[in-house]
Design an enzyme around this catalytic site. Structure first.
Site, PDB file in Angstrom:
ATOM      1  N   ALA A  66      23.380  60.439  97.588  1.00 38.97           N
ATOM      2  CA  ALA A  66      22.242  61.253  97.202  1.00 38.97           C
ATOM      3  C   ALA A  66      21.345  60.991  98.526  1.00 38.97           C
ATOM      4  CB  ALA A  66      21.332  60.740  96.044  1.00 38.97           C
ATOM      5  N   GLY A 111      26.030  58.607  95.101  1.00 41.35           N
ATOM      6  CA  GLY A 111      26.606  59.880  94.546  1.00 41.35           C
ATOM      7  C   GLY A 111      27.671  60.417  95.332  1.00 41.35           C
ATOM      8  N   GLU A 114      30.511  58.909  93.093  1.00 40.72           N
ATOM      9  CA  GLU A 114      30.197  59.535  91.899  1.00 40.72           C
ATOM     10  C   GLU A 114      30.817  61.085  91.713  1.00 40.72           C
ATOM     11  OE1 GLU A 114      26.271  58.316  91.966  1.00 40.72           O
ATOM     12  OE2 GLU A 114      26.504  57.467  89.775  1.00 40.72           O
ATOM     13  N   GLU A 134      23.682  51.438  95.382  1.00 42.31           N
ATOM     14  CA  GLU A 134      22.450  51.608  94.845  1.00 42.31           C
ATOM     15  C   GLU A 134      21.497  50.355  94.623  1.00 42.31           C
ATOM     16  OE1 GLU A 134      25.044  53.191  94.043  1.00 42.31           O
ATOM     17  OE2 GLU A 134      24.862  55.450  93.695  1.00 42.31           O
TER      18      GLU A 134
END
Ligand code: COA
Length: 260
Positions: A66, A111, A114, A134
């Site tokens: 992200a 992300g 993911e 993270e």
């Protein structure tokens, strides 16, 4: 449909989506996620598309996570919306009804890892690296990483990756079952396309039901999953594709599936 941060082209019934922010290592800002949402909705509805390949622009990154610039200022309420929005898009990818193959060409972090986890299959270039960093930012994975990684590689190895935030290389990702193949970087797209092509040559209804059986079955107790499998098996026995597939085998010819 036009996109600022994605490249999209369809050839031979395979749509190729390239996340295209190479100067930011293809990090997912809100605008890019919204475009992915739009792209996947349109591909789901497009009968000319049978499979999707997702990759990153440039040689360095698949998706480096992200966008941390946007993450940095989230309030608690915004953080919840941020996670739910990303999860919704990844859920849609996972249940598209068509195989989505991640061609992981470099960093697949946060992300990005993911997104790869929500794909049907993951093919890695030898240069790919995977990680959920993270905790190093004071947060946890929010786009499904804490849920999909343990389901894929087992709780122990997943917890090690989630709690340390350390990256694993392509060979280790392959060893633990995070990716199904590792290929030389220059062959990544051709090998992923060949895999998509092999799936597309099979009975389309069968492929769809197989995706459905595995996806839903994983959330069911074994008995219910087996009953679900039998129901889908029965449904396929009533299809023209099943008649054609079995007849073609017995007549020693290639099947001409029509998806009916
Ligand atoms: N969000 C926003 N920008 C990112 C980013 C991310 N997740 N990942 C990389 N970038 C940007 C960098 O800020 C840099 O931008 P700049 O040139 O304007 O300074 C550019 O992409 C290139 O990255 P850089 O860090 O210089 O490359 P590197 O080769 O030294 O390191 C990584 C590569 C992937 C190890 C490093 O970029 C990194 O750790 N990225 C963050 C990964 C992460 O924590 N993702 C999870 C987010 S929840």
């Amino acid at each position: 449909m036009t996109y600022q941060n994605l490249l999209l082209e369809t050839r031979d019934r395979i749509a190729r989506i390239t996340v295209n922010r190479p100067e930011k290592l293809n990090a997912l800002n809100r605008a890019t996620l919204e475009e992915m949402d739009r792209a996947f909705r349109s591909l789901a509805a497009d009968p000319a598309v049978g499979a999707v390949i997702l990759t990153g622009s440039g040689t360095k990154a698949f998706i480096a996570g992200a966008d941390i610039n946007e993450l940095a200022s989230l309030t608690a309420a915004e953080g919840r919306d941020f996670a739910l929005f990303g999860q919704e898009i990844l859920n849609r990818m996972e249940t598209l009804g068509k195989p989505v193959l991640a061609a992981v060409n470099g960093y697949a972090l946060g992300g990005g890892c993911e997104v790869a986890l929500a794909c049907t299959l993951r093919i890695a270039s030898a240069a790919a690296k995977f990680g959920l960093p993270e905790v190093g930012l004071g947060i946890i994975p929010g786009y499904g990483g804490t849920q999909r990684l343990p389901r894929l590689v087992g709780r122990g190895r997943a917890q090690e990756m989630i709690l340390t935030g350390e990256m694993v290389d392509a060979a280790e990702a392959h060893r633990i079952g995070l990716v199904s193949q590792v290929v030389p970087a220059e062959e990544l797209m051709a090998r992923t396309e060949a895999l998509a092509g092999a799936i597309l040559s099979r009975g389309p209804l069968a492929v769809r039901c197989a995706l459905d059986a595995v996806h839903h079955g994983l959330d069911m107790p074994l008995g219910e999953g087996l009953a679900y499998e039998a129901a889908l098996f029965s449904l396929l026995c009533a299809s023209e594709d099943m008649k054609e597939g079995t007849k073609a085998f017995l007549e020693k010819r290639k099947a001409g599936f029509r998806g009916r």
